[in-house]
Structure formats: structure tokens, C-alpha cells
Write an enzyme that holds these catalytic residues in place. Structure first.
Site, PDB file in Angstrom:
ATOM      1  N   HIS A 150     -10.924  11.295  -2.571  1.00 53.89           N
ATOM      2  CA  HIS A 150      -9.780  10.887  -3.409  1.00 53.89           C
ATOM      3  C   HIS A 150     -10.010  11.271  -4.860  1.00 53.89           C
ATOM      4  O   HIS A 150     -10.037  10.436  -5.760  1.00 53.89           O
ATOM      5  CB  HIS A 150      -9.546   9.374  -3.263  1.00 53.89           C
ATOM      6  CG  HIS A 150      -9.011   9.004  -1.922  1.00 53.89           C
ATOM      7  ND1 HIS A 150      -9.805   8.492  -0.910  1.00 53.89           N
ATOM      8  CD2 HIS A 150      -7.763   9.128  -1.404  1.00 53.89           C
ATOM      9  CE1 HIS A 150      -9.071   8.281   0.161  1.00 53.89           C
ATOM     10  NE2 HIS A 150      -7.823   8.661  -0.105  1.00 53.89           N
ATOM     11  N   ASN A 151     -10.152  12.596  -5.087  1.00 54.47           N
ATOM     12  CA  ASN A 151     -10.473  13.142  -6.419  1.00 54.47           C
ATOM     13  C   ASN A 151      -9.298  13.961  -6.927  1.00 54.47           C
ATOM     14  O   ASN A 151      -8.232  14.005  -6.286  1.00 54.47           O
ATOM     15  CB  ASN A 151     -11.748  14.002  -6.291  1.00 54.47           C
ATOM     16  CG  ASN A 151     -11.631  14.993  -5.134  1.00 54.47           C
ATOM     17  OD1 ASN A 151     -10.596  15.637  -4.993  1.00 54.47           O
ATOM     18  ND2 ASN A 151     -12.656  15.075  -4.298  1.00 54.47           N
ATOM     19  N   PHE A 152      -9.483  14.640  -8.053  1.00 52.49           N
ATOM     20  CA  PHE A 152      -8.386  15.383  -8.673  1.00 52.49           C
ATOM     21  C   PHE A 152      -7.901  16.531  -7.787  1.00 52.49           C
ATOM     22  O   PHE A 152      -6.720  16.876  -7.770  1.00 52.49           O
ATOM     23  CB  PHE A 152      -8.838  15.917 -10.043  1.00 52.49           C
ATOM     24  CG  PHE A 152      -7.783  16.744 -10.736  1.00 52.49           C
ATOM     25  CD1 PHE A 152      -7.965  18.118 -10.922  1.00 52.49           C
ATOM     26  CD2 PHE A 152      -6.593  16.169 -11.169  1.00 52.49           C
ATOM     27  CE1 PHE A 152      -6.980  18.882 -11.543  1.00 52.49           C
ATOM     28  CE2 PHE A 152      -5.609  16.931 -11.795  1.00 52.49           C
ATOM     29  CZ  PHE A 152      -5.804  18.286 -11.980  1.00 52.49           C
ATOM     30  N   HIS A 208      -0.456   9.280  -7.280  1.00 54.41           N
ATOM     31  CA  HIS A 208      -0.500   8.327  -6.161  1.00 54.41           C
ATOM     32  C   HIS A 208      -1.882   7.761  -5.859  1.00 54.41           C
ATOM     33  O   HIS A 208      -1.970   6.699  -5.228  1.00 54.41           O
ATOM     34  CB  HIS A 208       0.113   8.948  -4.895  1.00 54.41           C
ATOM     35  CG  HIS A 208      -0.877   9.747  -4.108  1.00 54.41           C
ATOM     36  ND1 HIS A 208      -1.239  11.018  -4.460  1.00 54.41           N
ATOM     37  CD2 HIS A 208      -1.582   9.435  -2.996  1.00 54.41           C
ATOM     38  CE1 HIS A 208      -2.142  11.464  -3.596  1.00 54.41           C
ATOM     39  NE2 HIS A 208      -2.370  10.530  -2.697  1.00 54.41           N
ATOM     40  N   ASP A 209      -2.958   8.413  -6.280  1.00 56.58           N
ATOM     41  CA  ASP A 209      -4.320   7.895  -6.012  1.00 56.58           C
ATOM     42  C   ASP A 209      -5.129   7.724  -7.300  1.00 56.58           C
ATOM     43  O   ASP A 209      -6.361   7.735  -7.272  1.00 56.58           O
ATOM     44  CB  ASP A 209      -5.081   8.847  -5.072  1.00 56.58           C
ATOM     45  CG  ASP A 209      -4.817   8.530  -3.595  1.00 56.58           C
ATOM     46  OD1 ASP A 209      -4.922   9.459  -2.761  1.00 56.58           O
ATOM     47  OD2 ASP A 209      -4.498   7.373  -3.276  1.00 56.58           O
ATOM     48  N   GLN A 217     -10.160  12.973  14.750  1.00 55.93           N
ATOM     49  CA  GLN A 217      -9.081  13.824  14.201  1.00 55.93           C
ATOM     50  C   GLN A 217      -8.007  14.127  15.248  1.00 55.93           C
ATOM     51  O   GLN A 217      -6.822  14.145  14.925  1.00 55.93           O
ATOM     52  CB  GLN A 217      -9.659  15.126  13.649  1.00 55.93           C
ATOM     53  CG  GLN A 217      -8.742  15.848  12.710  1.00 55.93           C
ATOM     54  CD  GLN A 217      -8.402  15.065  11.439  1.00 55.93           C
ATOM     55  OE1 GLN A 217      -8.680  13.872  11.303  1.00 55.93           O
ATOM     56  NE2 GLN A 217      -7.769  15.708  10.509  1.00 55.93           N
TER      57      GLN A 217
HETATM   58  C1  LIG Z   1      -2.787   3.667  10.127  1.00 56.76           C
HETATM   59  O1  LIG Z   1      -3.823   3.730   9.183  1.00 56.76           O
HETATM   60  C2  LIG Z   1      -4.722   4.753   9.317  1.00 56.76           C
HETATM   61  C3  LIG Z   1      -4.652   5.683  10.357  1.00 56.76           C
HETATM   62  C4  LIG Z   1      -5.616   6.705  10.430  1.00 56.76           C
HETATM   63  C5  LIG Z   1      -6.612   6.802   9.465  1.00 56.76           C
HETATM   64  N1  LIG Z   1      -7.571   7.813   9.447  1.00 56.76           N
HETATM   65  C6  LIG Z   1      -8.013   8.444  10.578  1.00 56.76           C
HETATM   66  O2  LIG Z   1      -7.587   8.223  11.670  1.00 56.76           O
HETATM   67  C7  LIG Z   1      -9.064   9.518  10.437  1.00 56.76           C
HETATM   68  C8  LIG Z   1     -10.237   9.109   9.642  1.00 56.76           C
HETATM   69  N2  LIG Z   1      -8.555  10.789  10.027  1.00 56.76           N
HETATM   70  C9  LIG Z   1      -7.853  11.210   8.979  1.00 56.76           C
HETATM   71  N3  LIG Z   1      -7.435  10.418   7.936  1.00 56.76           N
HETATM   72  C10 LIG Z   1      -6.757  11.101   6.949  1.00 56.76           C
HETATM   73  C11 LIG Z   1      -6.469  12.459   6.983  1.00 56.76           C
HETATM   74  C12 LIG Z   1      -5.770  12.770   5.800  1.00 56.76           C
HETATM   75  N4  LIG Z   1      -5.658  11.644   5.084  1.00 56.76           N
HETATM   76  N5  LIG Z   1      -6.262  10.652   5.775  1.00 56.76           N
HETATM   77  C13 LIG Z   1      -6.395   9.346   5.244  1.00 56.76           C
HETATM   78  C14 LIG Z   1      -7.226   9.167   4.172  1.00 56.76           C
HETATM   79  C15 LIG Z   1      -7.376   7.901   3.636  1.00 56.76           C
HETATM   80  C16 LIG Z   1      -6.691   6.823   4.156  1.00 56.76           C
HETATM   81  C17 LIG Z   1      -5.855   7.001   5.247  1.00 56.76           C
HETATM   82  C18 LIG Z   1      -5.713   8.277   5.788  1.00 56.76           C
HETATM   83  C19 LIG Z   1      -4.754   8.473   6.984  1.00 56.76           C
HETATM   84  C20 LIG Z   1      -6.903  13.220   8.091  1.00 56.76           C
HETATM   85  O3  LIG Z   1      -6.690  14.438   8.212  1.00 56.76           O
HETATM   86  N6  LIG Z   1      -7.595  12.552   9.057  1.00 56.76           N
HETATM   87  C21 LIG Z   1      -6.675   5.876   8.432  1.00 56.76           C
HETATM   88  C22 LIG Z   1      -5.728   4.867   8.333  1.00 56.76           C
HETATM   89 ZN   LIG Z   2      -3.876  10.261  -1.243  1.00 54.55          ZN
END
Ligand SMILES: COc1ccc(NC(=O)[C@H](C)Nc2nc3c(cnn3-c3ccccc3C)c(=O)[nH]2)cc1
Ligand SMILES: [Zn+2]
Length: 321
Positions: free
Chosen positions: A67-69, A107-108, A268
């Protein structure tokens, strides 16, 4: 328009190698996005004020793995590309486009690298300040308006009171919508509206703007695999930092963040199947031209990680045997 986040340079061997954008280059490209969408003329923004704003935003992202620039740049660039690809300039007001691009950018802001579950379980200052209600997203939005409260950075200073209220309300709604705990709430609303979508309906436009910021936020897998895969490694690095800290503090550990439990390909494939594809499919129903730009790359990514998952299982099979 700028659909690449990498920069191709000629290496000494005259082959073509990809390198990442430098931070200064990303700042210039963000400036181009704001000028290209005529925001400076439309909202009487002085170029110097925009540059100060973008630099302050840059300074308020932290040097953490995900969560960087660079994440902020990717999300903003994806939003910029989607605005052009969907021809949103002819369907939404320019002020709504400014809300979406500025929300993507901010947003972050000042993300600490530890998610809301950690904030709440560890009873951090943010959780205390925001009563466990989307502490991170409330913080990101508050930092954005803290930057905008500085006259030399305030890109909204020449707007009417009416316009300012509209932008502030829109940015708060869009930034708070990036809390993944609200994913199903927002997607279900959009699912109901999509078949009868009405670009003159305020409620419909508000949900679409949230969906556009959400899609841009989690869209890494729509990029070339050479760009997308390193992002997943960065994300898992950040998640593992968090779960290591949770273990040290005796806090509950989120399973998909536990380095002893998570398998990169299977987490993933689940994310793509159950989060990305339903979201991108719904948006593509409203803008069919997005099929080739975001849906097909994500289907290829699902194939890629599914193959990796199978290969890992076979490998484990042989080592076990
Ligand atoms: C419904 O809340 C959720 C659902 C899924 C996830 N994350 C995952 O399932 C895993 C770790 N994968 C994932 N998570 C991702 C991606 C992109 N952003 N992101 C992400 C990053 C931070 C917080 C939440 C998400 C979804 C990505 O390509 N893959 C995290 C929160
Ligand atoms: Zn984000």
C-alpha cells in the site's frame, strides 16, 4: 491512453527490457492525467497547486510492500484508463470524474500496512478514533482533506460552495467504499441497478462511482502477468508482516495471511474466482468494451494460477510419495 505502468528502455544489448517508473515519473504522469481530463481549466486549478497537491499525496504514502505510492499510481492510472475506455466523459459530469480520479489517488493515504481487522483487534489509535468503523478508510479520507486544507495544495479552492460539497461527499463515499468488508453490499446494489442503469439517476451514479474505484483498487490481475505477479508477492509480504506481528502479540491471525498456511496460487485462484470475476463481469455488462481490457486478462490470470496450483500439488504429491 497510458495503459502501461512499465517503461520500456533500450538496454546496452539493444534488447527491450522493462523497468519500473521512477517516483518522479509517476508524479509527472499523474499531472498529465489531471490536465488531460481538462480538470485545470474546468475547475480553475493552477498547475503549481496541482503539483503541490500531488507531491503532498506522494509524501503521505508510506514505504511499505504493497500500500505504497506505486499502488496509488496504479489505481489512479487504471481509473484514468477506464474513464477513457468507457467514454465516461460523455456519461458523467466532469466533477464526478474529478471525484473518481482524486478518490483513486487518495484512497490509501498513510496506510500503515496493517488492515482493519488488525486495527480493531489491537485496539489501535485509529480503531479508537473511528469506533472500529472502517478505521483505515476513514483515516485515508481524513488525510486527503487534511492535505486539501493547505491553501498551496488545495486544488478545490476555486470551486463554488455547491461544487465543493458535492466533491467532498463524493470522495468520502468513494474512499469509504474501498473497505473490502463492504464488497458484497456494494456489488449487490450494483447488480440490481445494472440491467436498468440510468445515468441521470443520482443513486445509480453514486454506486457506479464506488464500483469504478473498487475495480481500479483491486485490478492488478488485469495487467500483464509480468506486472501483476510481483504485486501479489508484495501484498503477501505485507500480509505476512501483519500475521507475524499478530502471532507475536497473541492476536487472532487471519488464515489467508498466515505464511504457514497460505499458498500463493490457491489464495489467488479463490480471489479471482470469487471476488474479481464477479465484480469485473458486472461492470463489463454495463460497458461491454471492457471485456478485452479487464475480463480476458483476468481469465488468463486464473488459468496461470490454476496451472501453478496443479504443478504445486503434483510436486507435493511426488515429494510425499
Ligand atoms: C472480502 O475481503 C477480502 C477478500 C479477499 C482478500 N484477499 C485475498 O483473497 C488474497 C490475499 N488476494 C488478493 N487480495 C488483493 C488483490 C488485490 N488487492 N487485494 C487486496 C489487498 C488488500 C486488502 C484487500 C484486498 C482484496 C489480489 O490480487 N489478491 C482480502 C479481503
Ligand atoms: Zn488500495
Amino acid at each position: 491512453h497510458l495503459t502501461r505502468v512499465n517503461y520500456t528502455t533500450l538496454s546496452p544489448s539493444c534488447g527491450v527490457v522493462n523497468r519500473q517508473w521512477e517516483e518522479a515519473e509517476m508524479l509527472v504522469l499523474l499531472q498529465v492525467m489531471f490536465t488531460d481530463l481538462d480538470f485545470l481549466t474546468a475547475f480553475h486549478i493552477k498547475l503549481e497547486v496541482l503539483q503541490n497537491f500531488l507531491f503532498e499525496v506522494y509524501c503521505h504514502y508510506n514505504s511499505i510492500p504493497f500500500h505504497n505510492f506505486r499502488h496509488c499510481f496504479c489505481v489512479t492510472q487504471m481509473m484514468y484508463g477506464l474513464i477513457w475506455l468507457t467514454d465516461l466523459r460523455s456519461k458523467l459530469s466532469r466533477i464526478d470524474l474529478l471525484i473518481m480520479l482524486t478518490s483513486a489517488l487518495c484512497h490509501d493515504l498513510d496506510h500503515p500496512g496493517y488492515n482493519n481487522v488488525y486495527q480493531i483487534n489491537a485496539q489501535t489509535d485509529l480503531a479508537l478514533r473511528y469506533n472500529d468503523i472502517s478505521p483505515l478508510e476513514n483515516h485515508h479520507c481524513a488525510v486527503a482533506f487534511g492535505i486539501l486544507s493547505k491553501p498551496e495544495c488545495n486544488i478545490l479552492k476555486n470551486l463554488t460552495c455547491e461544487q465543493y460539497k458535492h466533491i467532498r461527499g463524493g470522495m468520502i463515499r468513494c474512499i469509504l467504499a474501498t473497505d473490502m468488508a463492504r464488497h458484497n453490499e456494494i456489488l449487490n446494489k450494483f447488480r440490481i441497478m445494472q440491467p436498468v442503469f440510468d445515468f441521470t439517476n443520482k443513486d445509480h451514479k453514486e454506486v457506479l462511482m464506488k464500483i469504478m474505484v473498487k475495480v481500479s483498487d483491486i485490478s492488478n490481475e488485469a495487467r500483464p502477468m509480468t506486472v501483476a505477479e510481483p504485486w501479489l508477492d508484495c501484498l503477501l509480504q505485507e500480509f505476512f508482516n501483519q500475521s507475524d506481528t499478530e502471532k507475536l502479540k497473541g492476536l487472532p491471525v487471519t488464515p489467508f495471511m498466515d505464511r504457514d498456511k497460505v499458498s500463493k496460487p490457491s489464495s489467488q485462484t479463490n480471489f479471482i474466482r470469487f471476488v474479481l470475476l464477479p465484480l469485473f463481469t458486472e461492470l463489463t455488462k454495463l460497458f461491454p468494451c471492457l471485456e478485452q481490457h479487464i475480463l480476458e486478462p483476468v481469465r488468463r490470470a486464473l488459468e496461470y494460477y490454476s496451472d501453478m496450483e496443479r504443478a504445486n500439488k503434483q510436486e507435493q504429491g511426488t515429494t510425499k510419495a
